[in-house]
Design a protein around this motif. Sequence first.
Motif, short mmCIF file in Angstrom:
data_model
loop_
_atom_site.label_atom_id
_atom_site.label_comp_id
_atom_site.label_asym_id
_atom_site.label_seq_id
_atom_site.Cartn_x
_atom_site.Cartn_y
_atom_site.Cartn_z
N LYS A 14 -25.42 54.93 35.09
CA LYS A 14 -25.82 53.89 35.51
C LYS A 14 -24.73 52.97 35.87
CE LYS A 14 -30.43 54.20 35.45
NZ LYS A 14 -31.11 53.97 36.63
N ALA A 15 -23.46 53.44 35.41
CA ALA A 15 -22.39 52.43 35.58
C ALA A 15 -21.31 53.24 36.43
CB ALA A 15 -21.65 52.03 34.31
N ASP A 16 -20.75 52.78 37.49
CA ASP A 16 -19.55 53.05 38.20
C ASP A 16 -18.41 52.12 37.87
OD1 ASP A 16 -18.00 53.99 40.16
OD2 ASP A 16 -18.82 53.12 41.90
N LEU A 17 -17.66 53.00 37.33
CA LEU A 17 -16.20 52.36 36.75
C LEU A 17 -15.34 53.07 37.18
CD1 LEU A 17 -17.42 52.27 32.87
CD2 LEU A 17 -17.57 50.23 34.47
N SER A 18 -15.43 53.88 38.34
CA SER A 18 -14.30 54.70 39.20
C SER A 18 -13.23 53.80 39.52
CB SER A 18 -15.00 55.42 40.11
OG SER A 18 -15.58 54.65 41.26
N ALA A 19 -13.40 52.53 39.92
CA ALA A 19 -12.56 51.45 40.64
C ALA A 19 -11.58 50.93 39.41
CB ALA A 19 -13.17 50.47 41.38
N LEU A 20 -11.90 51.11 38.23
CA LEU A 20 -11.08 50.40 37.36
C LEU A 20 -9.75 51.33 36.91
CD1 LEU A 20 -13.47 49.32 34.71
CD2 LEU A 20 -12.57 47.99 36.25
N PRO A 21 -8.61 50.54 36.85
CA PRO A 21 -7.36 51.36 36.29
C PRO A 21 -7.69 52.34 35.30
CG PRO A 21 -6.85 49.01 36.80
CD PRO A 21 -8.37 49.05 36.97
N ALA A 22 -6.75 53.49 35.23
CA ALA A 22 -7.28 54.32 34.19
C ALA A 22 -7.12 53.93 32.78
CB ALA A 22 -6.05 55.52 34.38
N ASP A 23 -6.17 52.92 32.52
CA ASP A 23 -6.02 52.18 31.10
C ASP A 23 -7.13 51.27 30.53
OD1 ASP A 23 -5.21 50.30 32.86
OD2 ASP A 23 -3.67 49.52 31.65
N PHE A 24 -8.21 50.92 31.48
CA PHE A 24 -9.21 50.15 31.15
C PHE A 24 -10.23 51.15 29.91
CE2 PHE A 24 -9.98 46.05 33.15
CZ PHE A 24 -8.51 46.01 33.65
N PRO A 25 -10.77 50.35 29.23
CA PRO A 25 -11.84 51.05 28.32
C PRO A 25 -13.13 50.90 29.23
CG PRO A 25 -11.02 49.16 27.21
CD PRO A 25 -10.35 49.33 28.42
N LYS A 26 -13.63 52.17 29.59
CA LYS A 26 -14.90 52.30 30.51
C LYS A 26 -16.01 52.36 29.74
CE LYS A 26 -11.96 54.04 34.26
NZ LYS A 26 -10.91 53.91 33.69
N ARG A 27 -16.75 51.10 29.64
CA ARG A 27 -18.01 51.04 28.82
C ARG A 27 -18.73 49.77 29.27
NH1 ARG A 27 -20.54 54.20 25.22
NH2 ARG A 27 -18.87 54.49 24.07
N VAL A 28 -20.00 49.97 29.73
CA VAL A 28 -20.81 48.92 29.86
C VAL A 28 -21.86 48.66 29.21
CG1 VAL A 28 -22.18 47.71 31.78
CG2 VAL A 28 -20.12 48.93 32.39
N TRP A 29 -22.47 47.60 28.78
CA TRP A 29 -23.71 47.30 27.79
C TRP A 29 -24.45 46.14 28.15
CZ3 TRP A 29 -18.64 46.30 26.51
CH2 TRP A 29 -18.37 44.99 26.06
N THR A 30 -25.72 46.34 27.73
CA THR A 30 -26.61 44.92 27.87
C THR A 30 -26.66 44.18 26.33
OG1 THR A 30 -28.55 46.17 27.55
CG2 THR A 30 -27.63 45.82 29.95
N GLU A 31 -27.07 43.03 26.51
CA GLU A 31 -27.18 42.34 25.25
C GLU A 31 -28.51 41.40 25.37
OE1 GLU A 31 -23.82 39.72 24.57
OE2 GLU A 31 -22.37 41.34 24.65
N GLY A 32 -29.31 41.38 24.32
CA GLY A 32 -30.33 40.53 24.36
C GLY A 32 -31.69 41.21 25.29
N ASP A 33 -32.24 40.49 26.01
CA ASP A 33 -33.27 40.93 26.73
C ASP A 33 -32.98 41.58 28.06
OD1 ASP A 33 -32.21 38.84 28.32
OD2 ASP A 33 -34.09 37.83 28.65
N GLY A 34 -31.45 41.92 28.20
CA GLY A 34 -30.92 42.74 29.27
C GLY A 34 -30.48 41.72 30.35
N THR A 35 -30.59 40.30 30.25
CA THR A 35 -29.87 39.46 31.20
C THR A 35 -28.56 39.34 30.84
OG1 THR A 35 -30.57 37.61 30.04
CG2 THR A 35 -32.23 38.39 31.59
N VAL A 36 -27.85 39.77 29.85
CA VAL A 36 -26.49 39.67 29.91
C VAL A 36 -25.92 41.14 29.91
CG1 VAL A 36 -24.78 39.08 28.14
CG2 VAL A 36 -26.79 37.63 28.42
N VAL A 37 -24.79 41.28 30.86
CA VAL A 37 -24.20 42.71 30.93
C VAL A 37 -22.72 42.53 30.53
CG1 VAL A 37 -23.59 44.34 32.59
CG2 VAL A 37 -25.77 43.19 32.74
#
Length: 107
Positions: A14-37
Amino acid sequence: MDPPAGGKPLAKNKADLSALPADFPKRVWTEGDGTVVGTFGKEGGCSKVRADLTEQTDTGVKITLVETTPANSEACTMDLRFPPVTVKLAKPLGERTVAVTAKQETK
């Protein structure tokens, strides 16, 4: 790196992080009711990072990580930090995908 306390990791498909540089931590999350990413940005001694919500449609969300460096910066340390940054959506993420890109700017 794990999401902050209370963050619910987004499935890798569900996450496309391929455009990030190699040294970035590659993680996405939601918070609360899902309106915060959230994701991790990158900043250094003089730079600061923010997350900009650049698009939200019925099928996807686009986030741009912006690392800002002062135009007249003095000597800066060479340390790197990967702080969590978040954006607020108009409605819960649900089944939409998230694409994250990064850019640098000087102010």
